[in-house]
Design a protein around this motif. Structure first.
Motif, PDB file in Angstrom:
ATOM      1  N   TYR A 150       1.136  -0.931  -0.354  1.00 19.01           N
ATOM      2  CA  TYR A 150      -0.009  -0.092  -0.389  1.00 19.01           C
ATOM      3  C   TYR A 150       0.712   1.493   0.401  1.00 19.01           C
ATOM      4  CZ  TYR A 150      -2.692  -3.406   2.066  1.00 19.01           C
ATOM      5  OH  TYR A 150      -3.399  -5.207   1.860  1.00 19.01           O
ATOM      6  N   GLN A 155       5.926  -2.553   4.271  1.00 17.38           N
ATOM      7  CA  GLN A 155       5.726  -3.495   5.479  1.00 17.38           C
ATOM      8  C   GLN A 155       6.877  -4.542   5.189  1.00 17.38           C
ATOM      9  OE1 GLN A 155       1.813  -5.012   4.146  1.00 17.38           O
ATOM     10  NE2 GLN A 155       0.965  -5.013   6.081  1.00 17.38           N
ATOM     11  N   ARG A 183       8.586  -9.309  23.882  1.00 18.92           N
ATOM     12  CA  ARG A 183       7.598  -9.824  23.355  1.00 18.92           C
ATOM     13  C   ARG A 183       8.386 -10.887  22.067  1.00 18.92           C
ATOM     14  NH1 ARG A 183       8.078  -4.071  24.315  1.00 18.92           N
ATOM     15  NH2 ARG A 183       6.200  -3.977  24.769  1.00 18.92           N
ATOM     16  N   VAL A 209       4.558 -11.167   8.399  1.00 23.32           N
ATOM     17  CA  VAL A 209       4.728 -10.285   7.662  1.00 23.32           C
ATOM     18  C   VAL A 209       4.754  -9.136   9.138  1.00 23.32           C
ATOM     19  CG1 VAL A 209       2.912  -8.519   6.986  1.00 23.32           C
ATOM     20  CG2 VAL A 209       2.473 -10.588   6.226  1.00 23.32           C
ATOM     21  N   ASN A 211       4.466  -5.030  10.571  1.00 22.83           N
ATOM     22  CA  ASN A 211       4.062  -3.979   9.917  1.00 22.83           C
ATOM     23  C   ASN A 211       5.281  -3.125  10.478  1.00 22.83           C
ATOM     24  OD1 ASN A 211       2.183  -3.388   9.353  1.00 22.83           O
ATOM     25  ND2 ASN A 211       1.183  -2.810  10.843  1.00 22.83           N
ATOM     26  N   SER A 213       6.025  -0.778  12.625  1.00 20.87           N
ATOM     27  CA  SER A 213       5.944   0.074  13.854  1.00 20.87           C
ATOM     28  C   SER A 213       6.514  -1.043  14.746  1.00 20.87           C
ATOM     29  CB  SER A 213       4.565  -0.267  14.373  1.00 20.87           C
ATOM     30  OG  SER A 213       4.004  -1.004  14.356  1.00 20.87           O
ATOM     31  N   LEU A 214       5.893  -2.229  14.166  1.00 15.43           N
ATOM     32  CA  LEU A 214       6.036  -4.090  14.998  1.00 15.43           C
ATOM     33  C   LEU A 214       7.996  -3.824  15.624  1.00 15.43           C
ATOM     34  CD1 LEU A 214       3.479  -7.059  14.274  1.00 15.43           C
ATOM     35  CD2 LEU A 214       4.871  -5.637  16.839  1.00 15.43           C
ATOM     36  N   LEU A 217      10.210  -2.452  17.008  1.00  7.21           N
ATOM     37  CA  LEU A 217      10.076  -3.132  18.096  1.00  7.21           C
ATOM     38  C   LEU A 217      10.372  -4.007  18.466  1.00  7.21           C
ATOM     39  CD1 LEU A 217       6.027  -2.833  19.809  1.00  7.21           C
ATOM     40  CD2 LEU A 217       8.328  -2.012  20.437  1.00  7.21           C
TER      41      LEU A 217
ATOM     42  N   LYS B 149      -6.237   1.294   9.262  1.00  7.93           N
ATOM     43  CA  LYS B 149      -5.022   2.401   9.407  1.00  7.93           C
ATOM     44  C   LYS B 149      -5.032   2.576   8.532  1.00  7.93           C
ATOM     45  CE  LYS B 149      -1.846   1.447  13.135  1.00  7.93           C
ATOM     46  NZ  LYS B 149      -0.480   0.943  13.537  1.00  7.93           N
ATOM     47  N   GLN B 155      -7.403  -4.117   8.619  1.00 13.98           N
ATOM     48  CA  GLN B 155      -6.236  -4.813   9.301  1.00 13.98           C
ATOM     49  C   GLN B 155      -6.894  -5.251  10.889  1.00 13.98           C
ATOM     50  OE1 GLN B 155      -2.816  -2.425   9.648  1.00 13.98           O
ATOM     51  NE2 GLN B 155      -2.038  -4.007   8.857  1.00 13.98           N
ATOM     52  N   PHE B 157      -6.134  -6.065  14.844  1.00  7.48           N
ATOM     53  CA  PHE B 157      -4.969  -6.380  15.858  1.00  7.48           C
ATOM     54  C   PHE B 157      -6.221  -7.097  17.201  1.00  7.48           C
ATOM     55  CE2 PHE B 157      -5.383  -3.016  13.155  1.00  7.48           C
ATOM     56  CZ  PHE B 157      -4.128  -2.412  12.969  1.00  7.48           C
ATOM     57  N   ASP B 204       0.089   2.216  18.191  1.00  6.00           N
ATOM     58  CA  ASP B 204       1.623   2.143  18.673  1.00  6.00           C
ATOM     59  C   ASP B 204       1.810   0.573  17.702  1.00  6.00           C
ATOM     60  OD1 ASP B 204       2.407   3.997  19.775  1.00  6.00           O
ATOM     61  OD2 ASP B 204       1.776   3.156  22.125  1.00  6.00           O
ATOM     62  N   GLY B 205       1.430  -0.234  17.543  1.00  3.51           N
ATOM     63  CA  GLY B 205       1.561  -1.680  16.697  1.00  3.51           C
ATOM     64  C   GLY B 205       1.825  -2.553  17.586  1.00  3.51           C
ATOM     65  N   ASP B 206       1.634  -1.936  19.121  1.00  2.00           N
ATOM     66  CA  ASP B 206       2.272  -3.019  19.988  1.00  2.00           C
ATOM     67  C   ASP B 206       1.673  -4.397  20.281  1.00  2.00           C
ATOM     68  OD1 ASP B 206       4.140  -4.300  21.552  1.00  2.00           O
ATOM     69  OD2 ASP B 206       4.067  -2.847  22.990  1.00  2.00           O
ATOM     70  N   CYS B 207       0.746  -5.096  19.404  1.00  2.00           N
ATOM     71  CA  CYS B 207       0.065  -5.911  19.712  1.00  2.00           C
ATOM     72  C   CYS B 207      -0.029  -7.188  18.583  1.00  2.00           C
ATOM     73  CB  CYS B 207      -1.281  -5.336  19.719  1.00  2.00           C
ATOM     74  SG  CYS B 207      -1.694  -4.695  18.462  1.00  2.00           S
ATOM     75  N   VAL B 209      -0.276  -8.369  14.807  1.00  2.00           N
ATOM     76  CA  VAL B 209      -0.998  -7.797  13.853  1.00  2.00           C
ATOM     77  C   VAL B 209      -1.575  -8.820  12.401  1.00  2.00           C
ATOM     78  CG1 VAL B 209      -1.183  -5.444  12.077  1.00  2.00           C
ATOM     79  CG2 VAL B 209      -0.244  -5.505  14.191  1.00  2.00           C
ATOM     80  N   ASN B 211      -2.751  -9.136   8.472  1.00  2.00           N
ATOM     81  CA  ASN B 211      -3.243  -8.289   7.285  1.00  2.00           C
ATOM     82  C   ASN B 211      -4.632  -8.986   7.113  1.00  2.00           C
ATOM     83  OD1 ASN B 211      -1.306  -6.539   6.958  1.00  2.00           O
ATOM     84  ND2 ASN B 211       0.102  -7.953   5.403  1.00  2.00           N
TER      85      ASN B 211
END
Lengths: 242, 242
Positions: A150, A155, A183, A209, A211, A213-214, A217, B149, B155, B157, B204-207, B209, B211
């Motif tokens: 996108y 990604q 994590r 996959v 993102n 942000s991940l 982290l 998002k 997506q 989460f 934050d995408g701290d989980c 995720v 697609n």
């Protein structure tokens, strides 16, 4: 004595700096695990002219490529499976590994469990990090790709392909693991065969996959460490039943 | 004998059909694991008028809400942590669980390991699947959210929040696991406290995720099964060291 200690410290610092600035792919062992530092390559797949020229000069010593399928097509020949370049090479499956090593300079590593350390994660898409992994009598191609599926939202996609047939691939399970800051993310799947294009695996999203942000982290100082393990499928099935 | 076998088969079919069409949240046990079927709720968080009206009618018996913080603010009061509604309720942390159960009708489940079965994954974003999970003497809020998002690219989460303080949350590790078609995806992390907003955890995408394509790969007939396990952090750290 103090002088010698200082000299030794300075030498260590120099070795460390030399190591930090060494730009080629490199391998070292940390805590008993084989760590492979993999530098990124900007994907040239969509620049065929530049790519074709590079291939022609690099391909000396390799049988002449089957240009645009003008010759009679041998069904046992497979196209080049390198995800980086639109390479016109064709050959038997058994010689794909040597083609990837010699022509595309993709490194090969031995070991059941390795750590793939991808550097410079901040570089813009499209970028690939690629290594071959020799394990359980077979060779696997590990591809980490940064891509904008996108527009404006890059990604990361990571997958493992067997350099073999789909039937052979069904016998294995690969695991990719990220672990940082309390994590942990694990992806386990059957590898796909390199006869299926890596591009289609990534566009199907049938891979790990991340993102941005991940990925951030799990990254440390711009590098992403991915633990890789390959097992035979029987082990995987037994685990699933537990 | 054949007649009785057929009758028994027909009764089983009827039970199955009744079960398939039962639309409320429901819990059953499969292979020793507690399975909780969770139906989606279209998020009304961004429709304050409708939401406020629903809250007022539902909130009878609960202390009057602190409207727009006009009263003197008690620092020990926390706002409503329900991810679905912009609820004006405030109360002490100890009564958040009863508020969520009574006012927002969020179910609570007991057990160290449960399976969260989210139905109707095809519904458009924004949609939430929510359950509370009682385990190890604490209550956790599990939120699965479908959100765009990036416009046009929904997506999923998934995260787990402790109904407690951030210090208490640091003592636990939660694991979310998807397992289907020889693919497995595991996410392990320290839960966040509900005092941190679930919206910020997701942005934050701290989980975990997913697609849409990955969610489809793990779904079965439009439902996604997520295995959930909670442990104390000491166990997690010991595992990490192995």
């Amino acid at each position: 004595m103090l002088f010698f200690t200082q000299c030794f410290g300075a030498v260590l610092d120099l070795i460390h700096l030399r190591f930090q600035h060494y730009k080629a792919k490199r391998v070292f062992s940390a805590a008993g695990q084989l760590v492979c530092v993999v530098n990124p390559t900007h994907s040239l797949k969509y620049a065929p002219t530049r790519c074709a020229a590079a291939q022609t000069s690099a391909e000396q010593g390799v049988p002449p490529p089957c240009h645009h399928h003008e010759a009679v097509h041998d069904p046992q020949l497979v196209p080049c499976t390198c995800p980086l370049y639109s390479c016109p090479w064709e050959g038997h499956l058994e010689v794909v590994v040597s083609h990837l090593r010699q022509t595309h300079c993709i490194n090969i590593l031995q070991g059941a469990e390795i750590v793939f350390l991808a550097t410079d994660m901040h570089l813009p898409a499209p970028t690939d990090w690629i290594i071959m992994h020799s394990c359980l009598g077979h060779q696997f191609l590990l591809v980490l790709r940064k891509q904008e599926k996108y527009e404006g939202h890059p990604q990361f996609f990571a997958t493992m392909m067997l350099i073999g047939t789909p039937t052979q691939a069904d016998n294995f399970t690969y695991r990719l693991e990220l672990n940082r800051n309390q994590r942990r993310l694990k992806w386990e799947a059957t590898p796909r065969s390199v006869l299926e294009c890596v591009d289609s695996v990534i566009s199907d999203g049938d891979c790990l996959v991340l993102n941005t942000s991940l990925a951030q982290l799990f990254s440390d100082n711009g590098s992403l460490a991915i633990g890789i393990a390959i097992t035979t499928s029987k082990v995987h099935n037994a685990e699933a039943e537990m």
